[in-house]
Design an enzyme around this catalytic site. Structure first.
Site, PDB file in Angstrom:
ATOM      1  N   ARG A 237     -49.220 -19.123  24.340  1.00 62.70           N
ATOM      2  CA  ARG A 237     -49.046 -18.953  22.905  1.00 62.70           C
ATOM      3  C   ARG A 237     -47.709 -18.271  22.688  1.00 62.70           C
ATOM      4  O   ARG A 237     -47.347 -17.347  23.445  1.00 62.70           O
ATOM      5  CB  ARG A 237     -50.168 -18.102  22.299  1.00 62.70           C
ATOM      6  CG  ARG A 237     -51.488 -18.845  22.089  1.00 62.70           C
ATOM      7  CD  ARG A 237     -51.392 -19.912  20.994  1.00 62.70           C
ATOM      8  NE  ARG A 237     -52.636 -20.601  20.749  1.00 62.70           N
ATOM      9  CZ  ARG A 237     -52.997 -21.775  21.302  1.00 62.70           C
ATOM     10  NH1 ARG A 237     -52.213 -22.375  22.159  1.00 62.70           N
ATOM     11  NH2 ARG A 237     -54.140 -22.350  20.980  1.00 62.70           N
ATOM     12  N   GLU A 266     -44.882 -21.749  14.290  1.00 67.12           N
ATOM     13  CA  GLU A 266     -44.891 -23.203  14.498  1.00 67.12           C
ATOM     14  C   GLU A 266     -45.195 -23.884  13.179  1.00 67.12           C
ATOM     15  O   GLU A 266     -46.036 -23.388  12.433  1.00 67.12           O
ATOM     16  CB  GLU A 266     -45.940 -23.569  15.550  1.00 67.12           C
ATOM     17  CG  GLU A 266     -45.593 -22.988  16.919  1.00 67.12           C
ATOM     18  CD  GLU A 266     -46.605 -23.347  18.011  1.00 67.12           C
ATOM     19  OE1 GLU A 266     -47.485 -24.207  17.773  1.00 67.12           O
ATOM     20  OE2 GLU A 266     -46.511 -22.763  19.099  1.00 67.12           O
ATOM     21  N   HIS A 285     -45.235 -28.115  20.892  1.00 64.81           N
ATOM     22  CA  HIS A 285     -46.636 -27.820  21.220  1.00 64.81           C
ATOM     23  C   HIS A 285     -47.356 -29.098  21.693  1.00 64.81           C
ATOM     24  O   HIS A 285     -48.367 -29.507  21.115  1.00 64.81           O
ATOM     25  CB  HIS A 285     -47.364 -27.192  20.016  1.00 64.81           C
ATOM     26  CG  HIS A 285     -48.570 -26.395  20.406  1.00 64.81           C
ATOM     27  ND1 HIS A 285     -48.929 -25.227  19.813  1.00 64.81           N
ATOM     28  CD2 HIS A 285     -49.507 -26.613  21.353  1.00 64.81           C
ATOM     29  CE1 HIS A 285     -50.047 -24.758  20.357  1.00 64.81           C
ATOM     30  NE2 HIS A 285     -50.411 -25.600  21.311  1.00 64.81           N
TER      31      HIS A 285
HETATM   32  C1  8YV Z   1     -53.958 -27.914  20.880  1.00 63.99           C
HETATM   33  C2  8YV Z   1     -53.885 -25.815  22.226  1.00 63.99           C
HETATM   34  O1  8YV Z   1     -52.870 -28.607  20.931  1.00 63.99           O
HETATM   35  O2  8YV Z   1     -56.101 -26.175  22.909  1.00 63.99           O
HETATM   36  C3  8YV Z   1     -55.251 -25.362  22.577  1.00 63.99           C
HETATM   37  O3  8YV Z   1     -55.494 -24.149  22.516  1.00 63.99           O
HETATM   38  O4  8YV Z   1     -52.990 -25.056  22.079  1.00 63.99           O
HETATM   39  C4  8YV Z   1     -53.601 -27.225  22.112  1.00 63.99           C
HETATM   40  O5  8YV Z   1     -54.121 -27.956  23.149  1.00 63.99           O
HETATM   41  C5  8YV Z   1     -53.843 -27.355  19.527  1.00 63.99           C
HETATM   42  O6  8YV Z   1     -54.704 -26.322  19.327  1.00 63.99           O
HETATM   43  C6  8YV Z   1     -54.039 -28.455  18.479  1.00 63.99           C
HETATM   44  O7  8YV Z   1     -55.291 -29.100  18.629  1.00 63.99           O
END
Ligand code: 8YV
Length: 326
Positions: A237, A266, A285
């Site tokens: 993150r 983001e 991302h």
């Molecule tokens: C997703 C992520 O891209 O799963 C997670 O925690 O960071 C990513 O795989 C994001 O949350 C959007 O779905």
């Protein structure tokens, strides 16, 4: 009557249909859509919520008096106030296993892109700069046999260690609360302190979730401990790294380069100084963003919501203590 749910992210048609077999599905594009008043009405009735992102906290829960389960299409849940859900007896489900290998691939892609300057040099070719056989100002650095450091030896860290050890002959150092027996036995990984990790590794790969403890874990002092040849990769993150400190470290040569999939804000602002730096590979991302994995994440989240609302949860629950209350 079927329970009402709110779906706030688009998912493949077959999975949508699966939800409809069990629930009355109210679909929205995010938790702050244009048709806000329709969303508010749906939230009043909803027993389940499925999607990703959006702030789910005390204030949000005031809007959802009948909510019993939140199913996030992600492994991370830093957007959710788990204590607030616990107080209300709401289950939180996530998708911890669906994306492991894909995110580990992304980490390796960033390691290779930064070390071999793939993006920068491809841009130079497109700009017509490749006029002769290349000189040392086009050279990168090796990846194989270099030391990789993994900050956070969870599922993704383990999958990265496997790639680094077997694919690239890299010694693996890692930090985690507990030594990880499997990582040590299978991949020869060595558990160490954060300082040792910072001082010794050539690639620092961050796979940590965002919590109060990990916020700005890597700041100016930590970056200063790294080798000036080291490359930082973050797919965890954004706020785990102090972005201003990172920008300064990349500008003044404290570290060599960075490969970033996640950012403090983001989408990353077009004007971010990160985008002016030659030694940064910034991607939007994309950690889990393959067709197969995004499908599998959505399928897992759908199954998780069905399990949560039918009292058949066996896995993927963040707050299983709530199960005892319902
Ligand atoms: C997703 C992520 O891209 O799963 C997670 O925690 O960071 C990513 O795989 C994001 O949350 C959007 O779905």
């Amino acid at each position: 009557m079927k329970p009402s749910i709110v779906l706030y992210k688009s998912i493949p048609t077959d999975l949508h249909q699966r939800l409809e077999q069990h629930f009355t599905v109210n679909s929205f594009d995010g938790l702050t859509p244009d048709n806000q008043s329709e969303l508010l009405t749906a939230l009043q009735q909803t027993e389940g919520l499925i999607g990703s992102g959006g702030k789910i906290d005390h204030d949000f829960l005031q809007l959802t008096p009948r909510l019993r389960a939140v199913s996030t299409i992600s492994v991370g849940y830093d957007n959710v106030d788990v204590d607030a859900l616990n107080q209300r007896g709401v289950l939180l489900m996530h998708t911890p296993t669906a994306l492991t290998e894909t995110v580990a691939d992304t980490l390796m892609a960033l390691v290779l892109s930064c070390a071999r300057r793939v993006v920068e040099l491809a841009e130079r070719v497109k700009a017509g700069e490749w006029q002769d056989s290349i000189g040392d100002d086009w050279y990168g650095v090796d990846v194989h046999h270099k030391t990789i450091g993994i900050l956070g030896m969870g599922r993704i860290g383990l999958a990265l260690a496997q790639r680094a050890h077997f694919g690239f002959n890299m010694p693996v150092l890692y930090t985690s609360r507990q030594p990880h027996e499997e990582a040590e036995q299978r991949f020869g990984a060595r558990h160490c302190s954060l300082d040792t990790l910072l001082e010794e590794v050539d690639f620092l790969c961050i796979t940590l979730p965002l919590t109060k403890q990990t916020y700005h874990m890597i700041g100016r002092d930590q970056l200063a401990k790294m080798k000036s040849s080291a490359i930082l990769i973050n797919t965890g993150r954004g706020p785990v790294v102090d972005e201003q400190a990172l920008i300064a470290a990349l500008q003044d040569g404290t570290i060599h380069a960075a490969g970033l999939d996640v950012f403090e804000q983001e989408p990353l602002a077009v004007g971010s100084p990160l985008l002016k730096l030659r030694n940064v590979v910034a991607v939007p991302h994309i950690g889990s963003a393959t067709r197969e994995t995004r499908y599998n994440m959505a399928a897992s989240a759908v199954n998780n919501l069905i399990a949560a609302l039918t009292g058949t949860v066996t896995e993927n629950c963040v707050n299983p203590q709530v199960l005892k209350q319902v």
